[in-house]
Design a protein around this motif. Structure first.
Motif, PDB file in Angstrom:
ATOM      1  N   VAL A  72       0.830  -1.210   0.000  1.00  0.00           N
ATOM      2  CA  VAL A  72       0.000   0.000   0.000  1.00  0.00           C
ATOM      3  C   VAL A  72       0.864   1.260   0.000  1.00  0.00           C
ATOM      4  CG1 VAL A  72      -1.638   1.337   1.417  1.00  0.00           C
ATOM      5  CG2 VAL A  72      -2.026  -1.090   1.017  1.00  0.00           C
ATOM      6  N   ARG A  73       2.040   1.187   0.610  1.00  0.00           N
ATOM      7  CA  ARG A  73       2.946   2.337   0.635  1.00  0.00           C
ATOM      8  C   ARG A  73       3.758   2.423  -0.653  1.00  0.00           C
ATOM      9  NH1 ARG A  73       8.361   2.077   4.027  1.00  0.00           N
ATOM     10  NH2 ARG A  73       8.635   0.528   2.419  1.00  0.00           N
ATOM     11  N   ASP A  74       4.419   1.335  -1.023  1.00  0.00           N
ATOM     12  CA  ASP A  74       5.419   1.394  -2.084  1.00  0.00           C
ATOM     13  C   ASP A  74       4.856   1.437  -3.499  1.00  0.00           C
ATOM     14  OD1 ASP A  74       7.217   1.352  -0.036  1.00  0.00           O
ATOM     15  OD2 ASP A  74       8.248  -0.470  -0.662  1.00  0.00           O
ATOM     16  N   LEU A  75       3.788   0.684  -3.771  1.00  0.00           N
ATOM     17  CA  LEU A  75       3.274   0.698  -5.143  1.00  0.00           C
ATOM     18  C   LEU A  75       2.752   2.074  -5.539  1.00  0.00           C
ATOM     19  CD1 LEU A  75       1.690  -2.851  -5.537  1.00  0.00           C
ATOM     20  CD2 LEU A  75       3.935  -2.027  -6.285  1.00  0.00           C
ATOM     21  N   PRO A  76       1.932   2.726  -4.711  1.00  0.00           N
ATOM     22  CA  PRO A  76       1.547   4.097  -5.081  1.00  0.00           C
ATOM     23  C   PRO A  76       2.755   5.030  -5.158  1.00  0.00           C
ATOM     24  CG  PRO A  76       0.064   3.247  -3.424  1.00  0.00           C
ATOM     25  CD  PRO A  76       1.184   2.254  -3.548  1.00  0.00           C
ATOM     26  N   TYR A  77       3.708   4.864  -4.235  1.00  0.00           N
ATOM     27  CA  TYR A  77       4.907   5.712  -4.264  1.00  0.00           C
ATOM     28  C   TYR A  77       5.607   5.598  -5.617  1.00  0.00           C
ATOM     29  CZ  TYR A  77       9.629   7.354  -3.565  1.00  0.00           C
ATOM     30  OH  TYR A  77      10.828   8.021  -3.727  1.00  0.00           O
ATOM     31  N   LEU A  78       5.816   4.376  -6.084  1.00  0.00           N
ATOM     32  CA  LEU A  78       6.525   4.176  -7.348  1.00  0.00           C
ATOM     33  C   LEU A  78       5.759   4.753  -8.528  1.00  0.00           C
ATOM     34  CD1 LEU A  78       7.794   0.559  -6.696  1.00  0.00           C
ATOM     35  CD2 LEU A  78       9.208   2.621  -6.909  1.00  0.00           C
ATOM     36  N   VAL A  79       4.473   4.494  -8.575  1.00  0.00           N
ATOM     37  CA  VAL A  79       3.664   5.004  -9.692  1.00  0.00           C
ATOM     38  C   VAL A  79       3.639   6.536  -9.663  1.00  0.00           C
ATOM     39  CG1 VAL A  79       1.333   5.104 -10.667  1.00  0.00           C
ATOM     40  CG2 VAL A  79       2.287   2.910  -9.918  1.00  0.00           C
ATOM     41  N   ILE A  80       3.399   7.116  -8.486  1.00  0.00           N
ATOM     42  CA  ILE A  80       3.362   8.583  -8.371  1.00  0.00           C
ATOM     43  C   ILE A  80       4.718   9.171  -8.754  1.00  0.00           C
ATOM     44  CG2 ILE A  80       3.157  10.515  -6.748  1.00  0.00           C
ATOM     45  CD1 ILE A  80       1.141   8.664  -5.183  1.00  0.00           C
ATOM     46  N   LYS A  81       5.793   8.578  -8.227  1.00  0.00           N
ATOM     47  CA  LYS A  81       7.142   9.091  -8.505  1.00  0.00           C
ATOM     48  C   LYS A  81       7.417   9.129 -10.007  1.00  0.00           C
ATOM     49  CE  LYS A  81      10.716   6.374  -8.141  1.00  0.00           C
ATOM     50  NZ  LYS A  81      11.780   5.510  -7.607  1.00  0.00           N
ATOM     51  N   TRP A  82       7.177   8.030 -10.695  1.00  0.00           N
ATOM     52  CA  TRP A  82       7.477   7.975 -12.126  1.00  0.00           C
ATOM     53  C   TRP A  82       6.532   8.855 -12.942  1.00  0.00           C
ATOM     54  CZ3 TRP A  82      11.811   6.650 -14.331  1.00  0.00           C
ATOM     55  CH2 TRP A  82      12.687   5.829 -13.625  1.00  0.00           C
ATOM     56  N   GLN A  83       5.252   8.916 -12.547  1.00  0.00           N
ATOM     57  CA  GLN A  83       4.312   9.774 -13.281  1.00  0.00           C
ATOM     58  C   GLN A  83       4.675  11.248 -13.109  1.00  0.00           C
ATOM     59  OE1 GLN A  83       2.563   6.868 -15.160  1.00  0.00           O
ATOM     60  NE2 GLN A  83       1.703   8.873 -15.407  1.00  0.00           N
ATOM     61  N   VAL A  84       5.001  11.655 -11.897  1.00  0.00           N
ATOM     62  CA  VAL A  84       5.376  13.055 -11.657  1.00  0.00           C
ATOM     63  C   VAL A  84       6.693  13.360 -12.367  1.00  0.00           C
ATOM     64  CG1 VAL A  84       6.090  14.735  -9.883  1.00  0.00           C
ATOM     65  CG2 VAL A  84       4.097  13.270  -9.487  1.00  0.00           C
ATOM     66  N   TYR A  85       7.635  12.431 -12.323  1.00  0.00           N
ATOM     67  CA  TYR A  85       8.933  12.642 -12.975  1.00  0.00           C
ATOM     68  C   TYR A  85       8.759  12.871 -14.475  1.00  0.00           C
ATOM     69  CZ  TYR A  85      13.769  11.749 -14.442  1.00  0.00           C
ATOM     70  OH  TYR A  85      15.027  11.852 -14.981  1.00  0.00           O
TER      71      TYR A  85
END
Length: 180
Positions: A72-85
């Motif tokens: 719940v923490r890491d999957l959204p983090y990764l998706v958000i990080k790459w989308q924002v990047y």
């Protein structure tokens, strides 16, 4: 967008697949580390001794305590990080300095949004309790309201944007050496 592979697999899907594999591999190690760092962390100084104790007490399931919370923490983090990047790169361009800034913004946004999941995951791993995530969230809210869900945000924002900027900018720099 940045390379031909993005036409085949969207960045969000790639982040989900890579993240799920990463979490599955690292979860037992993260659980042991968190327990050993916590007050009264079992008294062991050896990872193998602590591993054996947890395994004897709860089996494989004991090593994966906090797995759902980590997802719940890491999957959204990764998706958000790459989308924002990638979005920031569209706005700022793809120079080395723009990639650093894009990475820092991506890390800061993603870290802030998933901090509540990180606090819940840490609570589960430290206590070792087999409690639903929602129950832990309610307990935290009872203890300190919404601010309790953002405990540790300051230290997270002191490190995550920096290493995300360096990591993602380096990723693009190295990729640029190999992509024609």
């Amino acid at each position: 967008l940045m390379d031909p592979l993005r036409e085949i697999m969207p960045v969000g899907l790639a982040a989900l697949i890579a993240g799920a594999l990463d979490i599955t591999i690292k979860c037992p190690f993260d659980r042991l580390k968190t327990q050993m760092q916590a007050p009264g962390g079992g008294g062991e100084t050896s990872v193998t001794t602590h591993f054996a104790r947890v395994y004897r007490a709860r089996g494989v399931a004991g090593l994966y305590t906090g797995f759902a919370a980590t997802l719940v923490r890491d999957l959204p983090y990764l998706v958000i990080k790459w989308q924002v990047y990638t979005t920031m790169q569209l706005v700022l361009g793809q120079t080395h300095s723009a990639n650093l800034l894009s990475g820092a913004v991506a890390g800061a946004v993603a870290a802030t949004l998933v901090t509540p999941a990180d606090v819940i995951k840490t609570r589960l791993q430290v206590t070792g309790a087999k409690v639903p995530l929602v129950a832990v969230m309610r307990q935290l809210l009872d203890e300190g309201g919404v601010p309790a869900l953002f405990r540790g945000l300051g230290p997270r924002l002191a490190r995550i944007p920096v290493y995300t900027a360096v990591t993602l900018a380096t990723f693009d720099l190295v990729k640029g050496l190999f992509v024609l």
